[in-house]
Design a protein around this motif. Sequence first.
Motif, short mmCIF file in Angstrom:
data_model
loop_
_atom_site.label_atom_id
_atom_site.label_comp_id
_atom_site.label_asym_id
_atom_site.label_seq_id
_atom_site.Cartn_x
_atom_site.Cartn_y
_atom_site.Cartn_z
N ILE A 182 1.39 -1.21 0.41
CA ILE A 182 0.06 -0.26 -0.01
C ILE A 182 0.64 1.38 0.17
O ILE A 182 0.29 2.56 -1.10
CB ILE A 182 -1.10 -0.59 1.49
N LEU A 183 2.00 0.88 0.83
CA LEU A 183 2.49 2.26 1.09
C LEU A 183 3.59 2.32 -0.06
O LEU A 183 3.63 3.66 -0.93
CB LEU A 183 4.33 2.26 1.99
N GLN B 100 2.64 2.08 -3.53
CA GLN B 100 1.34 2.27 -4.52
C GLN B 100 1.64 4.27 -3.58
O GLN B 100 1.49 5.01 -5.28
CB GLN B 100 0.41 2.26 -4.60
N HIS B 101 1.78 4.58 -2.53
CA HIS B 101 1.56 5.83 -2.59
C HIS B 101 2.41 6.85 -2.53
O HIS B 101 3.09 8.01 -3.11
CB HIS B 101 0.74 5.88 -1.13
N GLU C 141 4.57 6.13 -4.85
CA GLU C 141 5.28 6.58 -6.07
C GLU C 141 4.80 8.03 -6.35
O GLU C 141 5.67 9.13 -7.04
CB GLU C 141 4.84 5.51 -6.89
N GLN C 142 3.68 8.18 -5.78
CA GLN C 142 2.75 9.30 -6.18
C GLN C 142 3.96 10.59 -5.73
O GLN C 142 3.52 11.49 -6.23
CB GLN C 142 1.21 9.34 -5.35
N MET C 143 3.88 10.10 -4.06
CA MET C 143 3.86 11.24 -3.02
C MET C 143 5.23 12.05 -4.61
O MET C 143 5.96 12.73 -3.76
CB MET C 143 3.85 10.40 -1.39
#
Length: 223
Positions: free
Chosen positions: A66-67, A69-70, A72-74
């Motif tokens: 989960i981390l 995925q987020h 990469e966006q962050m």
Amino acid sequence: MMRIQDLQYYLALAELGSFSKVSKQFKVSQPTVSLAMQRLEKELGTELIWRDPGHQQLALTHPGRILQQHAEQMVNHYFLAEEEIKKEAEQKLVLLLSELAELAYFPAIQEHLSDHFFTHLQQRQASTEEALQALKVGQADAAILTSSFPIEEKLVAEEIPHPDLQLSEDKVLPAFPLTFVYREDRLQGPDLTRILAELKAAIATASARDFTLISKGNKPSGV
């Protein structure tokens, strides 16, 4: 507070599957990478990486995926923001001023300009001829001039209301135009457009109010 660098290590670790490879890629020690992972797990209060007892293999836990995925966006958003901020800081409005405009009128205008404006301002003194040539070849974006000049197709000129200047009790400068001229095609980007808009607003405010503070000639009758 989560660190972007820690997230970069984490994403590299998820891709490479090895602490040693991550440390080699970023040219840091393995303990540095390990500490970064420990900080992330402590901040999130969960185990992100599963390590086998012999530490020969590792995998992301479900919270770890989960981390990922987020993260990469962050990280992507962070570097996009950094790039936009850098470009915004590099934007400069090249403003040329005639000697008279610089000495007698621009001080009243700048009272209404923000600190942000001045971080984007490159200001120089120039004669009318020099200013028009610089505008023509794209070496300047705008100018405030105090003499008449022909308006070329690429230029926009706006007359600025102003009082006559009085040099002494009995000597008044002959009437002259005060003109704000700029190249509209040079100011299409949103940053320079905002900077130009602020300058135009400052000119309007100063011409309506502060220019009256400048020593001026005889007032028309009835005023």
